[in-house]
Each structure stands twice: as C-alpha cells, then as structure tokens.
Design a protein around this motif. Sequence first.
Motif, PDB file in Angstrom:
ATOM      1  N   GLU A   5     -19.046 -29.966 -35.729  1.00  0.00           N
ATOM      2  CA  GLU A   5     -17.975 -30.817 -35.201  1.00  0.00           C
ATOM      3  C   GLU A   5     -17.323 -31.649 -36.307  1.00  0.00           C
ATOM      4  OE1 GLU A   5     -19.801 -32.943 -31.906  1.00  0.00           O
ATOM      5  OE2 GLU A   5     -20.267 -30.996 -31.016  1.00  0.00           O
ATOM      6  N   ALA A   9      -1.468 -25.771 -34.655  1.00  0.00           N
ATOM      7  CA  ALA A   9      -2.321 -26.188 -33.537  1.00  0.00           C
ATOM      8  C   ALA A   9      -2.429 -25.074 -32.492  1.00  0.00           C
ATOM      9  CB  ALA A   9      -1.760 -27.451 -32.906  1.00  0.00           C
ATOM     10  N   THR A  23      -3.684 -23.960 -28.466  1.00  0.00           N
ATOM     11  CA  THR A  23      -4.023 -24.392 -27.105  1.00  0.00           C
ATOM     12  C   THR A  23      -4.155 -23.172 -26.210  1.00  0.00           C
ATOM     13  OG1 THR A  23      -3.400 -25.899 -25.312  1.00  0.00           O
ATOM     14  CG2 THR A  23      -1.604 -24.673 -26.339  1.00  0.00           C
ATOM     15  N   LYS A  83       1.399 -29.086 -29.234  1.00  0.00           N
ATOM     16  CA  LYS A  83       0.603 -29.987 -28.391  1.00  0.00           C
ATOM     17  C   LYS A  83      -0.885 -29.604 -28.366  1.00  0.00           C
ATOM     18  CE  LYS A  83       4.452 -31.212 -25.382  1.00  0.00           C
ATOM     19  NZ  LYS A  83       5.266 -30.567 -24.328  1.00  0.00           N
ATOM     20  N   GLY A  84      -1.212 -28.532 -29.041  1.00  0.00           N
ATOM     21  CA  GLY A  84      -2.602 -28.068 -29.033  1.00  0.00           C
ATOM     22  C   GLY A  84      -3.504 -28.867 -29.959  1.00  0.00           C
ATOM     23  N   LYS A  85      -4.731 -28.340 -30.157  1.00  0.00           N
ATOM     24  CA  LYS A  85      -5.685 -28.985 -31.061  1.00  0.00           C
ATOM     25  C   LYS A  85      -5.422 -28.494 -32.486  1.00  0.00           C
ATOM     26  CE  LYS A  85      -9.432 -29.491 -27.717  1.00  0.00           C
ATOM     27  NZ  LYS A  85     -10.675 -28.886 -27.241  1.00  0.00           N
ATOM     28  N   PRO A  86      -5.545 -29.377 -33.496  1.00  0.00           N
ATOM     29  CA  PRO A  86      -5.294 -28.970 -34.869  1.00  0.00           C
ATOM     30  C   PRO A  86      -6.177 -27.785 -35.262  1.00  0.00           C
ATOM     31  CG  PRO A  86      -5.788 -31.334 -34.747  1.00  0.00           C
ATOM     32  CD  PRO A  86      -6.005 -30.771 -33.385  1.00  0.00           C
ATOM     33  N   THR A 108     -11.519 -25.471 -38.970  1.00  0.00           N
ATOM     34  CA  THR A 108     -11.713 -25.922 -37.593  1.00  0.00           C
ATOM     35  C   THR A 108     -12.339 -24.755 -36.843  1.00  0.00           C
ATOM     36  OG1 THR A 108      -9.402 -25.281 -37.302  1.00  0.00           O
ATOM     37  CG2 THR A 108      -9.850 -27.634 -37.468  1.00  0.00           C
ATOM     38  N   ARG A 160     -11.528 -23.429 -33.546  1.00  0.00           N
ATOM     39  CA  ARG A 160     -10.845 -23.187 -32.263  1.00  0.00           C
ATOM     40  C   ARG A 160     -11.142 -21.767 -31.762  1.00  0.00           C
ATOM     41  NH1 ARG A 160     -10.989 -28.066 -32.043  1.00  0.00           N
ATOM     42  NH2 ARG A 160      -9.685 -29.234 -33.505  1.00  0.00           N
ATOM     43  N   GLN A 198      -9.454 -18.541 -33.291  1.00  0.00           N
ATOM     44  CA  GLN A 198      -8.589 -19.152 -34.316  1.00  0.00           C
ATOM     45  C   GLN A 198      -7.956 -18.172 -35.307  1.00  0.00           C
ATOM     46  OE1 GLN A 198      -9.799 -22.886 -36.087  1.00  0.00           O
ATOM     47  NE2 GLN A 198      -9.034 -22.278 -38.079  1.00  0.00           N
TER      48      GLN A 198
END
Length: 240
Positions: free
Chosen positions: A79, A105, A107, A121-124, A147, A149, A152
């Motif tokens: 994390e 980003a 999502t 608007k998503g997560k980086p 990251t 995701r 990804q």
Amino acid sequence: MQKLKPEIIFEDDAFVAVNKPSGLLSVPDREGTEISLKQLLQQQYGQIWTVHRLDKDTSGVIVFAKDEITHKFLSGLFEGREVEKYYTGLVHGVPSVESGSVDAAITEHPVKRGLMVTNKKGKPALTDFMLAESFGKFSLMRFRIHTGRTHQIRVHMKHIGHPIVCDPLYGNGEPVMLSSIKKKFNLSKKEEEEKPLFNRLALHAERLQFTDAKKQKNTIEAPLPKDMRALLQQLRKWKS
C-alpha cells in the motif's frame, strides 16, 4: 481439486513466494467454482493470508503471508508503494519511444463489470515501460508499476495504443499464429487447421523487491514461462 502443485520460489517462516501459472486464480472469486492458488496453498500450509494478487491470466511472482503480523507488514509495504514490481509482456506493434511512463488514473468502467478505463476521476496509476526487443508486429516490453490498480499494465498499454498480446479485454484477444510471423507459411499435410503458437495473456510478473520485517532485502524472481519463451524463440527466428 486440480492436481496443481504450487511452484514455491522462496519461503521462510513469515511468507511464501510462488510462481503462479497463467489461468489460475490468485484468490477465490465470487462464484467460487474454480480452485485458486490460495486454496492450493491452504492445503499445504493450513492458514495463509492474501497480500496482493495477480490477474488470473497473468503468470509470475506472488507473495502470501504465513501469519497475521507479516500480513499486516507486507500489505503495508504494498500500500505504501515500498515494493518494486517488475513485469515482462508482449505487446502489439512497436512503441514510438523506447522508454517512458504512463501516468493515467484508472477507474471501473461505468457499465461493464470487470472492465477498467483511464479517467481523470479515477485512482492515480503510474507505469514505467521500456522496449526490450522489437519484432515488427510485436514488441517485448519491461514494465515497472508504482501503483497496483486492477489490470493496470493492460489498461495503460491499451491507452498508448499497444495492448498486451492475447488480451481479450483490452486488445483483440486473438491468438498468435505462426502464419502471421512466418512469410512462406504452409500447413503440414497432417493438419487441417493451424494451431495457435500462443493463446493467453502475454504478461508475466517477473520480479518483486522489498525489505522485510527483519530488515532483509528480498529479490524474488520467476523465470519466463515455457510458453512465452517458446513464442519469443519463434519471433526471433522469423524476425524479418
């Protein structure tokens, strides 16, 4: 139960690292109809804790904790982006630059369940990429993700116009055929139709690097699977 024996790459008293084959779930899914790597490990170790996961069709290094304290510690590393995560993949086409980063980003798709999209608007999400070898139609790439995701690398490669080979969600999902890379291809008399050279997501989690709770530096590597090595051999052989 599948007769699958997880290939343990490394273990100590705190965690176990496995080379996950493509096509095997990391952890049980909602339907619960398919065996997962976690369940196979539970048969071997009893209780085991999920730290992170790989897509079902991605092969390579995955780590599970053997106790709650390790689980908390390793989850914290993931994390906190303190784990270096390296992948190898085959993509369509040849990127216009030899190395770079995709900072876009991610999502969930507003309608299609299980599909991810790039959206402000998503997560980086940050992926570094490097061209390792080019074959004209395809390229071998190395990735480092900063990251974690869902999907990804797959989403980011689609984003720059070079989806991962055989990706049914973000590419055309079509298998790699020898006829597509060998100029004068003829079917042998015994065969009625051509068999695919490769027919699964061409993405492999190659290496994880992190410092564990005992302050030990760990570099855990999983060699490229046999089917990917065989495909690369053919691509090198028929590279024009």
